[in-house]
Design a protein around this motif. Structure first.
Motif, PDB file in Angstrom:
ATOM      1  N   CYS A 120    -102.185  31.921 -14.587  1.00  0.00           N
ATOM      2  CA  CYS A 120    -101.474  31.889 -13.304  1.00  0.00           C
ATOM      3  C   CYS A 120    -102.301  33.082 -12.854  1.00  0.00           C
ATOM      4  CB  CYS A 120     -99.425  32.408 -13.312  1.00  0.00           C
ATOM      5  SG  CYS A 120     -99.452  34.020 -13.969  1.00  0.00           S
ATOM      6  N   GLU A 172     -95.928  34.205 -12.963  1.00  0.00           N
ATOM      7  CA  GLU A 172     -95.704  32.760 -12.305  1.00  0.00           C
ATOM      8  C   GLU A 172     -94.004  32.605 -13.436  1.00  0.00           C
ATOM      9  OE1 GLU A 172     -95.779  32.163  -8.496  1.00  0.00           O
ATOM     10  OE2 GLU A 172     -97.991  33.512  -8.584  1.00  0.00           O
ATOM     11  N   CYS A 202     -96.288  29.949 -16.060  1.00  0.00           N
ATOM     12  CA  CYS A 202     -96.873  30.152 -16.408  1.00  0.00           C
ATOM     13  C   CYS A 202     -96.112  30.225 -17.813  1.00  0.00           C
ATOM     14  CB  CYS A 202     -96.937  31.950 -15.824  1.00  0.00           C
ATOM     15  SG  CYS A 202     -98.526  32.843 -17.138  1.00  0.00           S
ATOM     16  N   ARG A 231     -95.653  33.245 -19.643  1.00  0.00           N
ATOM     17  CA  ARG A 231     -94.473  34.689 -18.949  1.00  0.00           C
ATOM     18  C   ARG A 231     -94.439  35.781 -20.385  1.00  0.00           C
ATOM     19  NH1 ARG A 231     -88.993  32.509 -15.841  1.00  0.00           N
ATOM     20  NH2 ARG A 231     -88.336  34.369 -15.805  1.00  0.00           N
TER      21      ARG A 231
END
Length: 71
Positions: A39, A52, A55, A58
């Motif tokens: 991301c 994000e 993503c 994440r």
């Protein structure tokens, strides 16, 4: 929870070009930041990324951080 050290995750160190001497030469110097290659988010700490929402990386953290969350 995946670790950032897992081979399926991809992060890269961020470098900046700095002048070396007076001849116009430059050299890469690490900034201390890490970039998520999915991301593009950058952070100084692998456990504190502003990824994000979509993503795939994440929720990637260090094993230490994951253990602290379980306690």
């Amino acid at each position: 929870m995946k670790s950032f050290a897992d081979p399926s995750t991809t992060f890269e160190l961020v470098f900046e070009e700095v002048r070396v001497g007076d001849g116009g030469l430059t050299a890469p110097r690490p900034t201390g930041e890490i970039r998520c290659t999915e991301c593009g988010a950058t952070a100084l700490n692998i456990d504190d990324f502003p990824h994000e929402q979509d993503c795939p990386q994440r929720f990637v953290h260090s094993r230490w951080y994951a253990e602290q969350l379980q306690d």
